[in-house]
Design a protein around this motif. Structure first.
Motif, mmCIF file in Angstrom:
data_model
loop_
_atom_site.group_PDB
_atom_site.id
_atom_site.type_symbol
_atom_site.label_atom_id
_atom_site.label_comp_id
_atom_site.label_asym_id
_atom_site.label_seq_id
_atom_site.Cartn_x
_atom_site.Cartn_y
_atom_site.Cartn_z
ATOM 1 N N ALA A 1 0.814 -1.215 0.000
ATOM 2 C CA ALA A 1 0.000 0.000 0.000
ATOM 3 C C ALA A 1 0.845 1.261 0.000
ATOM 4 N N HIS A 2 2.015 1.203 0.637
ATOM 5 C CA HIS A 2 2.803 2.432 0.781
ATOM 6 C C HIS A 2 3.293 2.977 -0.555
ATOM 7 N N VAL A 3 3.512 2.085 -1.524
ATOM 8 C CA VAL A 3 3.939 2.546 -2.852
ATOM 9 C C VAL A 3 2.809 3.318 -3.527
ATOM 10 N N ALA A 4 1.607 2.743 -3.478
ATOM 11 C CA ALA A 4 0.459 3.419 -4.072
ATOM 12 C C ALA A 4 0.175 4.741 -3.365
ATOM 13 N N ALA A 5 0.315 4.753 -2.036
ATOM 14 C CA ALA A 5 0.041 5.963 -1.267
ATOM 15 C C ALA A 5 0.985 7.099 -1.661
ATOM 16 N N GLN A 6 2.248 6.740 -1.862
ATOM 17 C CA GLN A 6 3.231 7.767 -2.213
ATOM 18 C C GLN A 6 2.973 8.318 -3.605
ATOM 19 N N VAL A 7 2.764 7.447 -4.580
ATOM 20 C CA VAL A 7 2.575 7.902 -5.956
ATOM 21 C C VAL A 7 1.263 8.658 -6.107
ATOM 22 N N ALA A 8 0.208 8.177 -5.439
ATOM 23 C CA ALA A 8 -1.111 8.802 -5.567
ATOM 24 C C ALA A 8 -1.294 9.984 -4.621
ATOM 25 N N ASP A 9 -0.267 10.274 -3.828
ATOM 26 C CA ASP A 9 -0.332 11.387 -2.870
ATOM 27 C C ASP A 9 -1.523 11.242 -1.930
ATOM 28 N N VAL A 10 -1.581 10.074 -1.301
ATOM 29 C CA VAL A 10 -2.619 9.792 -0.300
ATOM 30 C C VAL A 10 -1.894 9.427 0.994
ATOM 31 N N PRO A 11 -1.695 10.377 1.898
ATOM 32 C CA PRO A 11 -0.884 10.121 3.089
ATOM 33 C C PRO A 11 -1.404 8.996 3.972
ATOM 34 N N ASP A 12 -2.729 8.802 3.996
ATOM 35 C CA ASP A 12 -3.319 7.801 4.885
ATOM 36 C C ASP A 12 -4.371 7.001 4.112
ATOM 37 N N ILE A 13 -3.965 5.842 3.599
ATOM 38 C CA ILE A 13 -4.884 5.019 2.814
ATOM 39 C C ILE A 13 -6.036 4.516 3.674
ATOM 40 N N VAL A 14 -5.745 4.157 4.913
ATOM 41 C CA VAL A 14 -6.796 3.640 5.789
ATOM 42 C C VAL A 14 -7.894 4.688 5.970
ATOM 43 N N ALA A 15 -7.512 5.910 6.230
ATOM 44 C CA ALA A 15 -8.490 6.979 6.414
ATOM 45 C C ALA A 15 -9.252 7.250 5.113
ATOM 46 N N ALA A 16 -8.537 7.212 3.993
ATOM 47 C CA ALA A 16 -9.195 7.471 2.707
ATOM 48 C C ALA A 16 -10.283 6.446 2.436
ATOM 49 N N VAL A 17 -10.019 5.190 2.780
ATOM 50 C CA VAL A 17 -11.004 4.135 2.573
ATOM 51 C C VAL A 17 -12.147 4.257 3.575
ATOM 52 N N GLN A 18 -11.805 4.458 4.829
ATOM 53 C CA GLN A 18 -12.833 4.541 5.867
ATOM 54 C C GLN A 18 -13.757 5.744 5.665
ATOM 55 N N ASN A 19 -13.214 6.844 5.125
ATOM 56 C CA ASN A 19 -14.000 8.059 4.935
ATOM 57 C C ASN A 19 -14.586 8.175 3.532
ATOM 58 N N ASP A 20 -14.344 7.119 2.709
ATOM 59 C CA ASP A 20 -14.847 7.131 1.328
ATOM 60 C C ASP A 20 -14.430 8.419 0.608
ATOM 61 N N ASP A 21 -13.140 8.722 0.721
ATOM 62 C CA ASP A 21 -12.576 9.922 0.086
ATOM 63 C C ASP A 21 -12.412 9.649 -1.407
ATOM 64 N N ARG A 22 -13.420 10.009 -2.196
ATOM 65 C CA ARG A 22 -13.430 9.632 -3.611
ATOM 66 C C ARG A 22 -12.274 10.217 -4.421
ATOM 67 N N PRO A 23 -11.900 11.489 -4.260
ATOM 68 C CA PRO A 23 -10.738 11.970 -5.026
ATOM 69 C C PRO A 23 -9.477 11.154 -4.734
ATOM 70 N N ALA A 24 -9.243 10.840 -3.455
ATOM 71 C CA ALA A 24 -8.066 10.040 -3.100
ATOM 72 C C ALA A 24 -8.189 8.623 -3.670
ATOM 73 N N LEU A 25 -9.380 8.038 -3.556
ATOM 74 C CA LEU A 25 -9.587 6.682 -4.061
ATOM 75 C C LEU A 25 -9.462 6.630 -5.577
ATOM 76 N N ASP A 26 -9.862 7.683 -6.258
ATOM 77 C CA ASP A 26 -9.697 7.730 -7.715
ATOM 78 C C ASP A 26 -8.220 7.699 -8.091
ATOM 79 N N ARG A 27 -7.402 8.444 -7.359
ATOM 80 C CA ARG A 27 -5.962 8.453 -7.642
ATOM 81 C C ARG A 27 -5.353 7.077 -7.322
ATOM 82 N N LEU A 28 -5.806 6.464 -6.248
ATOM 83 C CA LEU A 28 -5.319 5.127 -5.900
ATOM 84 C C LEU A 28 -5.715 4.109 -6.966
#
Length: 561
Positions: A179-206
């Motif tokens: 996950a850390h590779v995807a997080a760095q490239v997609a600029d998503v500091p916290d993948i767990v939070a992005a998933v739990q909060n349904d952060d669509r812009p972050a999830l789109d980049r992931l």
């Protein structure tokens, strides 16, 4: 299973496997520092969770990206405690507790964590749009993954009222991604939070990274994007020099017995690499590359747990059930098995003994004889029946383009025999194979059928659980190249995965096979025969005629010459 236990397993298997003869008489010989492994699949992605990466996930990367379970040589899921432990715990909902090995760390120094589980689940759950997932089986039944970012502990909780019996197939080898590779490239500091909060812009980049960020282009590889969690890591990838795997210096388990394994996938010139002595392990479809000189090898022919089949489009020339029925009736299934599917020393019953009359039930299953009656009418080239079914389409002629990954002499011969049989019914069958063939050519309309394993994939295939075979026919699945959709089939497979009552299983399997033989999204032929060959002086190799291939334990191989 730790590697000491793995060695005990290998010793037990070796007692009954023909490969054990290779271990004898090695005194006075020198250990070879590099072992070549030739396999008839393509390597286009590191990510086994995507459609593109599914073919090579375990056969090539099973000891690079480890998981909580891997596929053993008989097709069974085997626990790998080097990665961690997974156990079912009591609860109102089905709950699995995952605990990653405290020593676990990727080859780039980043510790493994439950973030990897959250990311893999999010990508494969079908809940979040944009992810190209080969299969959502099991993952779609998960309600949530409880995880504190960076923790070694994660708890998977399934949806209320849902139960997934083959849960040991989840988060497995070749599919648990960093996950850390995807997080760095997609600029998503916290993948767990992005998933739990349904952060669509972050999830789109992931999702964008998940789909293509781990693609493997020979000769153009940024190694930092491909960290390993197993005993081997990628060093380089080149069409001529192969995919070079070297010992992972940060691996916390037993050191690989040989420090370098070179994988030669298609389209590498396998004949040349065998001729110059570069290859010590060969795992290919029987008869696919007759030019290979295996005189110096100990050779086995084995029926695999993958079903050789024709995956049909449900659009274009095959838009109607009648058109698919016409084609299926003229396919000479029995003749194909007799000439191309029968292995040396074929068993009298079970796997490899005859036609495969099911796409999803193994021939050595207790259910198999009772669920396959609908296949009887499709045993051989029924020209009269094919003509009648073709007439039902309102057409007098039909042209069917069959694609597969070339070169493959056995599959070329298969298409030729089908063409000879079907032309009598007014159906022209054309060989549309190419050296860069992929299942997307079926969904894109470039061909009308694929000749291959489950999901139309080339190379090693099959397992006892049959998850890939089931997913290859589920609506919306990435492996469903023919885009078959039947809500009742999907409901049946959901119930099969949750209900272990034998009577219910038998009834559901029978209904599923009757449905599939009526609508014919695919035409099963036989257990794909595999030729597995080990060079002289090779130790600890055990043939694996499954999706994990014979590379399932490559970190234990030793070659002495």
């Amino acid at each position: 299973m730790r590697h000491s236990s793995l060695r005990r397993t290998i010793a037990l298997l070796a007692a009954t496997a023909a490969a054990t003869a290779l271990a004898a008489g090695c005194s006075g010989k020198d250990k070879v520092p590099s072992i070549g492994y030739a396999v008839d699949t393509t390597v286009t992605s590191y990510n086994g969770g995507t459609t593109a990466g599914a073919a090579a996930a375990q056969a090539v990367f099973g000891r690079v990206l480890t998981g909580f379970f891997y596929t053993g040589p008989s097709g069974q899921p085997v626990a790998d405690s080097d990665t961690g432990t997974a156990k079912e715990v009591p609860g109102e909902a089905q709950t699995i507790q995952y605990r990653l090995n405290p020593a676990g760390v990727y080859s780039d120094g980043v510790p493994t964590s439950c973030d990897d589980l959250v990311f893999t689940w999010a990508a494969r759950s079908g809940r979040f749009p944009g992810f190209d997932s080969a299969s959502t089986a099991g993952y779609e039944d998960i309600e949530r993954v409880e995880c504190q970012p960076g923790s070694k502990d994660g708890t998977v909780v399934f949806r209320p009222g849902r139960r997934y019996l083959p849960w040991r197939t989840l988060f497995g080898a070749g599919e648990l991604m960093p996950a850390h590779v995807a997080a760095q490239v997609a600029d998503v500091p916290d993948i767990v939070a992005a998933v739990q909060n349904d952060d669509r812009p972050a999830l789109d980049r992931l999702a964008q990274f998940w789909n293509t960020g781990w693609n493997l282009a020979p000769g153009d590889l940024d190694i930092t994007a491909f960290p390993s969690s197993g005993p081997y890591r990628i060093e380089s990838f080149d069409l001529d020099d192969g995919l070079v795997l070297v010992a992972n210096e940060r691996w916390w388990g037993d050191t690989p017995a040989t420090g370098r394994v070179v994988v030669y996938p298609k389209p590498a010139d396998l004949a040349a690499h065998i001729e110059d002595g570069s290859v010590a392990v060969v795992d290919i479809g029987t008869g696919s590359l007759p030019e290979l000189n295996l005189d110096a090898f100990t050779v086995q022919q084995l029926p695999s747990r993958g079903v050789e089949q024709l995956v049909l489009s449900t659009g274009g020339v095959f838009e109607s059930d009648a058109a698919r029925r016409a084609f299926a009736l003229c396919v000479p299934r029995q003749a194909l098995f007799d000439q191309l599917g029968r292995v040396t020393d074929a068993p009298e019953t079970g796997l490899g003994s005859g036609l495969s009359d099911s796409r999803t039930v193994q021939p050595d299953s207790a259910y198999y004889p009772a669920v396959t009656g609908a296949a009887d009418q499709f045993a051989g080239g029924d020209v009269a029946g094919a003509k009648a079914a073709l007439a039902d389409t309102g057409k007098k002629q039909l042209t069917v383009r069959v694609g597969y990954l070339a070169p493959d002499a056995r599959r070329a011969r298969t298409v030729s025999l089908i063409a000879d049989s079907c032309k009598q019914a007014g159906i022209t069958v054309e060989d549309a194979s190419t050296p860069d063939f992929g299942s997307a050519q079926l969904s894109g309309g470039a061909v009308d059928a694929i000749l291959g394993g489950p999901g139309g994939l080339p190379g090693p295939a099959g397992s006892l659980d049959g998850i890939a075979a089931v997913s290859g026919l589920r609506g919306g699945s990435g492996l469903n190249a023919g885009q078959f959709r039947n809500g009742r089939y999907d409901a049946i497979t959901d119930q099969l995965a949750a209900d272990d009552n034998s009577t219910d299983q038998l009834n559901l399997l029978t209904e599923a096979e009757n449905l599939l033989w009526a609508q014919l999204p695919s035409v099963p032929l036989f257990a794909t025969p595999r030729t597995i060959a080990f060079g002289g002086g090779l130790q600890n190799a055990v043939a694996g005629p499954t999706r994990a291939g014979s590379g399932w334990n490559m970190d234990q191989w030793v070659l002495q010459r």
